[in-house]
Structure formats: C-alpha cells, structure tokens
Write a protein that holds these residues in place. Structure first.
Motif: not given
Length: 138
Positions: A9-24
């Motif tokens: 769950r933590r690695t999936r969350t990290f993946l989603r946060v990194s994609i969101a940061l990239q998009t931003l």
C-alpha cells in the motif's frame, strides 16, 4: 493486515504521489511558459520548474521500480516512467536549444500523458499500470 500488505500500500501510494507531483510540475511549466513571454522573472521560474519537473520524472521512475520489485507488481509502470523521463530529456534539450516549435507541443503531450497516467492511478485498483482495468474485467 500483514506487513507485506502495508508495504504494498505504501509503495502504491508513493507511486501515485510521484505521478501527481510530476503532473503538477508539468502544469507549472505551462503556466511559467506564459510568464516567460510577459515578465522579467518568467525565465527564472521556467528554469527552476524545468529542474523540478525533471526531478519529479526521476522520482516517478524510482517509485515505479520500488512498486514493481518488492510488491511483485507489473513492470509496465517502469516502461511508462522511463518513456516519460526520455520525453523530459528531449524537452530539456529542445528548451535549451530554443526550439519552441517542438518544445511547446511536446510539453502539451507530456501533460496529457501524465494526466492520463494520474487518472488511471487514482482509479480503484492496484497501480497506475492498467491493473485496475484488468482486475475489473475478471
């Protein structure tokens, strides 16, 4: 809940946060591109944003690798992240060379791709690799 489930769950969350940061970061680049043309500080903001966007792309690749290896997930996010990092590298070269006829459309494409991966990643499912679609199809 097991330790493995928590780690997944933590690695999936990290993946989603990194994609969101990239998009931003890519969106910030679009905003500062307009400032680049109209203000004296636009070039500075766009240059700083470029470094942040490139770093966010590297973070996305790291997150994709971490989500794949320990969690046993699909390697597809690594391909997406590697492709995006390659596009970001081309984007930097085009920006430094002052070739806006390719730099601007590539930036639009990158934002669209990043937004697409972000939308897939925030849907209910394991990762941003399309696993949610395969899981629902079963």
């Amino acid at each position: 809940m097991t330790a493995r489930t928590t780690a997944d769950r933590r690695t999936r969350t990290f993946l989603r946060v990194s994609i969101a940061l990239q998009t931003l970061a890519v969106f910030f680049q679009a905003a500062t591109a307009g400032l680049l043309l109209s203000t004296s500080y636009g070039e500075t903001l766009h240059g700083v944003g470029a470094r942040v966007m490139y770093g966010a792309s590297m973070l996305y690749l790291l997150a994709a690798i971490l989500a794949w290896r320990p969690g046993g997930g699909s390697p597809r996010p690594i391909l997406y992240a590697s492709g995006f990092l390659a596009l970001a590298s081309v984007q930097v070269v085009l920006g430094v060379a002052h070739i806006p006829s390719f730099h601007v459309p590539l930036g639009v494409l990158m934002f669209g791709l990043s937004l697409l991966v972000l939308a897939r990643g925030t849907s209910k499912g394991p990762t941003a690799s399309g696993g949610a679609l395969r899981q629902r199809a079963r």
